[in-house]
Scaffold this active site. Structure first.
Site, PDB file in Angstrom:
ATOM      1  CG  ASP A 157      -2.004   1.058   1.143  1.00 46.87           C
ATOM      2  OD1 ASP A 157      -1.672   2.229   1.413  1.00 46.87           O
ATOM      3  OD2 ASP A 157      -3.153   0.736   0.813  1.00 46.87           O
ATOM      4  CD1 TRP A 180      -2.880   3.153  -2.209  1.00 45.82           C
ATOM      5  CD2 TRP A 180      -4.944   3.395  -3.025  1.00 45.82           C
ATOM      6  NE1 TRP A 180      -3.069   4.489  -2.461  1.00 45.82           N
ATOM      7  CE2 TRP A 180      -4.320   4.668  -2.961  1.00 45.82           C
ATOM      8  CE3 TRP A 180      -6.248   3.316  -3.498  1.00 45.82           C
ATOM      9  CZ2 TRP A 180      -4.965   5.836  -3.366  1.00 45.82           C
ATOM     10  CZ3 TRP A 180      -6.901   4.469  -3.889  1.00 45.82           C
ATOM     11  CH2 TRP A 180      -6.251   5.711  -3.832  1.00 45.82           C
ATOM     12  CG  ASP A 181      -3.234  -3.092   1.714  1.00 50.88           C
ATOM     13  OD1 ASP A 181      -2.941  -3.831   0.762  1.00 50.88           O
ATOM     14  OD2 ASP A 181      -2.400  -2.698   2.541  1.00 50.88           O
ATOM     15  CB  VAL A 182      -9.421  -0.666   2.582  1.00 53.67           C
ATOM     16  CG1 VAL A 182     -10.945  -0.680   2.734  1.00 53.67           C
ATOM     17  CG2 VAL A 182      -8.749  -0.735   3.950  1.00 53.67           C
ATOM     18  N   GLY A 241      -9.216  -5.185  -1.437  1.00 55.81           N
ATOM     19  CA  GLY A 241      -9.918  -6.299  -0.807  1.00 55.81           C
ATOM     20  C   GLY A 241     -11.396  -6.306  -1.135  1.00 55.81           C
TER      21      GLY A 241
END
Length: 401
Positions: free
Chosen positions: A134, A163-165, A168
């Site tokens: 991220d 960006w991870d969230v 996902g």
């Protein structure tokens, strides 16, 4: 465990993952009713002990992202361990989510050879397959150079792994879409989602990449102001801080009324030849307006400001710490949260799926102990006997707890 009233009840997903994006995908699918089996190497993956840690060393981070799943630990380097994971995927609903790299045996081609309708979701760092997390992706996109005070010269990383969230959630959406297509056509899916592509798409969709291409400008650093609108933070007499946003003429009128700045705002508009009812004019002259409004805030304490703003249409909120939020009614009186006992962590209010189905947020369920379900899963899905489990455990092909 699955919840019969939820849309993915009866679906099994195998997740081979670590860190944020892939585990969040799996947890989201679990909250939608799927049974999600998280597979880790024996001893746990790289995120097993990620901070923050509870008093006994249990990762609050790991348990937070793995609520409601079942856990199996398997030697992912041994051929027999790899075959067990493949069989778990194929014997279930043929759905796997992974961010593991360099595992050809876990790739779409290998699994499709065993089950042609497999749904395979691969999360990547970058679209070319190279690594990225991220914070490195964020540095490459441009956001750190428009984050922070206007006078600051260097980059400032935001603390939310956005960006991870987003990645996902895109992955979870992709699984649901692929399931729908498979029900319609019988076709499986090979899906790849790159963290950097999610960031690029978001920056493009919000105009941040289009702006320099089309009109030759780029976003400026604004501190706590809101681009293109009027939004600003204010400090009360007691040091309390508030964020205020004005999107409409009514919002402006109400803030002008409570701050007693009507004459000054009217005179300013006439002198400049502008209409502060227009969001563009409010944005252009935000600093002057903030100077007028800021005097009223500085003359009142937090409770007085809260009482005054509460009776208006103004969009506002008081800045709070995580500790204040956790102890306040947004958590303690919110049906999104329910009391959860998490072994190793203790009792706390844990969030469920933010989307309420039929008006209900199903209660959160605890994360499993690492490897706690290995034996049961292998018996349930693969028909392994107690002797089989004992042999695999002795050979350290699987881990049980």
């Amino acid at each position: 465990m699955t919840s019969p009233g939820l849309p993915l009840a009866g679906i099994t997903v195998v997740e081979v993952s670590s860190f944020v994006a892939a585990p969040l995908c799996g947890m989201t699918l679990s909250q939608l009713g799927a049974q999600v089996i998280r597979v880790d190497p024996i001893g746990g993956g790289a995120d097993t002990q990620r901070w923050p840690l509870a008093a006994d060393g249990t990762s609050i981070y790991w348990t937070g992202l793995n609520k409601g799943k079942r856990s199996a630990t398997i030697d992912l380097r041994s051929p027999e361990g790899q075959e067990l994971v493949q069989r778990l995927i194929v014997a279930g609903d043929g759905i796997v989510v992974t961010n593991a790299a360099g595992m050809n045996w876990l790739g779409h081609q290998a699994l499709a050879a065993k089950r042609p309708d497999v749904i395979h979701v691969q999360l990547l760092g970058r679209g070319d397959g190279s690594t990225g997390v991220d914070y490195t992706v964020n540095a490459a996109i441009g956001y750190p150079l428009v984050t922070g005070p206007a006078e600051h010269a260097g980059p400032i990383n935001h603390v939310l792994p956005a960006w991870d969230v987003s990645c996902g959630l895109y992955a979870a959406l992709s699984v649901v879409a692929a399931l729908h297509r498979r029900e319609q056509s019988g076709a499986g899916a090979r899906i790849s989602i790159a963290l950097e592509d999610v960031a690029l798409a978001t920056a493009g969709n919000l105009g941040l990449l289009t702006e320099p291409q089309v009109i030759g400008t780029q976003r400026e650093r604004l501190g706590n102001s809101v681009y293109g609108q009027y939004g600003q933070d204010f400090v009360g007499r007691d040091g309390s801080r508030f964020m205020v946003v004005l999107l409409t003429r009514r919002h402006l009128r109400d803030l002008v009324d409570i701050t007693g700045t009507g004459a000054a705002v009217t005179a300013l508009a006439e002198a400049l030849g502008v209409d502060f009812g227009s969001e563009g004019d409010r944005y252009r002259y935000r600093d002057v307006l903030s100077g007028l409004f800021g005097t009223w805030f500085a003359d009142h304490n937090g409770d007085e400001i809260t009482a005054a703003l509460s009776g208006t249409s103004v969009l506002w909120e008081r800045y709070r710490t995580f500790a204040e939020v956790a102890a306040g009614p947004k958590v303690t009186e919110n049906p999104l949260f329910s009391r959860l006992h998490q072994p190793g962590v203790g009792d706390y209010l844990a969030p469920a799926m933010p989307a309420a189905f039929d008006g209900v947020h199903p209660a959160a369920t605890a994360a499993p102990g690492l490897g706690a379900d290995t034996a049961d899963l292998l018996a349930e899905y693969l028909g392994l006997t107690e002797d089989d489990i004992a042999r695999l455990t002795t050979a350290r092909t699987i881990g049980t707890s």
